[in-house]
Design a protein around this motif. Structure first.
Motif, mmCIF file in Angstrom:
data_model
loop_
_atom_site.group_PDB
_atom_site.id
_atom_site.type_symbol
_atom_site.label_atom_id
_atom_site.label_comp_id
_atom_site.label_asym_id
_atom_site.label_seq_id
_atom_site.Cartn_x
_atom_site.Cartn_y
_atom_site.Cartn_z
ATOM 1 N N GLN A 99 79.038 21.704 67.479
ATOM 2 C CA GLN A 99 78.617 22.811 66.543
ATOM 3 C C GLN A 99 77.213 22.553 66.414
ATOM 4 N N GLY A 149 85.549 26.251 70.266
ATOM 5 C CA GLY A 149 84.247 26.167 70.215
ATOM 6 C C GLY A 149 83.614 26.165 71.757
ATOM 7 N N GLN A 200 79.230 33.577 73.692
ATOM 8 C CA GLN A 200 77.849 33.967 73.186
ATOM 9 C C GLN A 200 76.924 33.844 74.208
ATOM 10 N N ARG A 255 75.676 24.775 69.056
ATOM 11 C CA ARG A 255 75.912 26.295 68.917
ATOM 12 C C ARG A 255 74.996 26.774 67.684
ATOM 13 N N HIS A 256 74.716 26.058 66.738
ATOM 14 C CA HIS A 256 73.779 26.494 65.759
ATOM 15 C C HIS A 256 72.497 26.552 66.202
ATOM 16 N N THR A 304 72.207 29.698 68.404
ATOM 17 C CA THR A 304 72.093 30.867 67.447
ATOM 18 C C THR A 304 70.819 30.965 66.996
ATOM 19 N N MET A 322 81.255 29.457 72.606
ATOM 20 C CA MET A 322 79.611 29.353 72.983
ATOM 21 C C MET A 322 79.527 29.923 74.467
#
Length: 477
Positions: free
Chosen positions: A366, A460, A467, A369-370, A373, A464
């Motif tokens: 996570q 997740g 994205q 991923r953040h 982003t 990922m």
């Protein structure tokens, strides 16, 4: 010449107040209504909004004088400046779409229709931005919206506004603008800003009304038409995000919207709601740490309620317009804190070191991923500031007659993307926070912490990859 009308102080807003310039240069501004004249009515509306001061450009000097008056104000202003025609009959909520926002940017009030008219000049909107604007002699190919009179210019763009106004004034003096009256002052300035490369955000009216009028009958009809719309209902509806994930939209916002007005009446601040949300997440982590079926079920319920309040704090902020940079930062940090507390609580409820490896792996995933982003969002913003083509909104594709051609295939893909099922699947596949909350609650209560972490890692990882491929493709285009 501009005359100072009034000044207001709005301490409840943390963002800079906007200065308003009322263009009372047409006879219609003196038309009567229940509040006196249209100019009086507009003044009362501006009094309800975070407007630092209101200056009125009175009739008498003609178009060139009005433009020079706007230029003079733009040269000396230190915050955003809004240009408001005094013949504008609009809902107060419509004015607030530009005048009461946390970051007063350059924007224009538009209606997303193509019914252009004398006081509804055509514009073309792409990706939420006005990319072409018209007037009585500026044609807009493929117009898909109309400008409704309210134009706000952000502080960084005031120099451009002044230059545009001065250039238009020179053209008016030499007769090169043709038979143009002060009625079109704001329309011409919008055309000039757009053609100068200023990014003008399109603020859509939605169900609200905003119309400029020329005579008493039109003014009476416009004022009566305002009563057909419940402004408070529109404000409540727009407080709930329309681009949220599936879980947040259908299983959370359906009930949190009913808590917005009670929370406002209790004078709860968004930060207070965020604090309560964090408290519920802490309790959820405590119950998760028990590791028992009852503890896991109660923890899931508390974490679900915590996420509901996480949605409510943003909805309350939009409804009460109590925006602040601190609140946005606290909200974002609280999301991460609550999620990682729950990870720790779930891991504590299972004996043995193996579960902690899964918990740490889920947390690292996570974090990565953040980071991806936010770094991509920052890179996009920097590229947009430098004019990089890949950061601009994509132009809509025209459908090709040949479905087998590249343009035809792309157009078909666009049509497929507009299908509700496909649109929701695209939002769900990236595993937003609502879907993560649902995943944690359901798997923890039904199958335990180990299943929760394995599912988070699997979904997740897919999210990922999806994205990353999408951003690489966008950058390549």
């Amino acid at each position: 010449m501009p005359d100072s009308l009034t000044a207001h102080d709005h301490p409840r807003h943390d963002h800079p107040a906007t200065a308003a310039v009322v263009l009372a240069t047409t006879p219609a501004s003196r038309l009567s209504c229940s509040d006196g004249t249209l100019l009086d009515r507009l003044g009362m509306q501006l009094d309800l909004l975070p407007v630092r001061d209101v200056q009125v450009l009175s009739p008498g000097g003609g178009l060139a004088a009005d433009l020079r008056g706007v230029a003079k104000i733009a040269r000396t202003a230190v915050s955003a400046v809004a240009l408001v025609p005094a013949d504008l009959v609009a809902h107060t909520e419509a004015l607030a779409l530009l005048l009461d926002q946390p970051a007063p940017g350059t924007g224009a009030l538009v209606a997303l229709d193509a019914a252009a008219g004398p006081l509804r000049p055509p514009v073309r909107v792409e990706g939420g931005t006005v990319v072409a604007a018209g007037s009585s002699f500026h044609i807009v190919p493929e117009a898909n919206a109309t400008f409704r009179g309210l134009l706000q210019t952000a502080a960084p763009d005031l120099g451009t506004l002044a230059e545009v106004a001065e250039e238009l004034a020179e053209l008016a003096d030499t007769g090169k603008l043709g038979p143009v009256t002060p009625v079109e002052t704001v329309d011409l300035l919008l055309v000039g800003l757009v053609r100068s490369g200023v990014k003008v955000r399109a603020a859509p009216l939605g169900p609200l009304h905003a119309d400029r009028v020329t005579g008493q009958h039109a003014a009476d009809v416009a004022v009566e038409r305002l009563a057909d719309v419940d402004e408070d209902r529109v404000r409540l509806d727009t407080s709930v995000k329309d681009d949220d994930g599936f879980f947040a939209t259908f299983l959370v916002s359906t009930w949190t919207r009913h808590l917005i007005k009670p929370a406002a009446r209790l004078k709860l601040t968004p930060n207070t709601v965020t604090g309560i949300s964090i408290g519920l997440a802490v309790l959820a982590a405590v119950w998760f740490s028990a590791g028992t079926p009852g503890g896991l079920l109660l923890g899931a319920v508390l974490f679900y309620l915590s996420f509901g309040l996480d949605c409510l704090d943003g909805q309350l902020a939009r409804y009460t317009r109590t925006f602040s940079p601190l609140g946005a930062w606290v909200d974002g940090m609280a999301d991460r804190l609550k999620e990682y507390l729950v990870y720790a609580g779930l891991a504590l409820g299972v004996p043995g070191p193996g579960i902690w490896r899964l918990a740490v792996a889920a947390m690292i995933l996570q974090v990565v991923r953040h980071a991806l982003t936010h770094s991509f969002a920052g890179a996009t913003a920097d590229a947009a500031g430098s004019g990089a083509p890949w950061a601009r909104p994509a132009r809509p594709l025209r459908e090709s007659a040949d479905a087998a051609s590249p343009r035809g295939l792309l157009a078909l893909a666009r049509r497929v993307e507009r299908m509700p099922v496909v649109r929701w699947l695209k939002r769900m596949i990236v595993l937003p926070i609502g879907e993560r909350t649902a995943l944690i609650c359901v798997t923890a209560a039904g199958w335990g912490a180990r299943t929760t972490f394995v599912t988070l890692l699997a979904w997740g990882g897919v999210a990922m990859t999806y994205q990353l491929l999408g951003r690489m493709a966008r950058s390549a285009r």
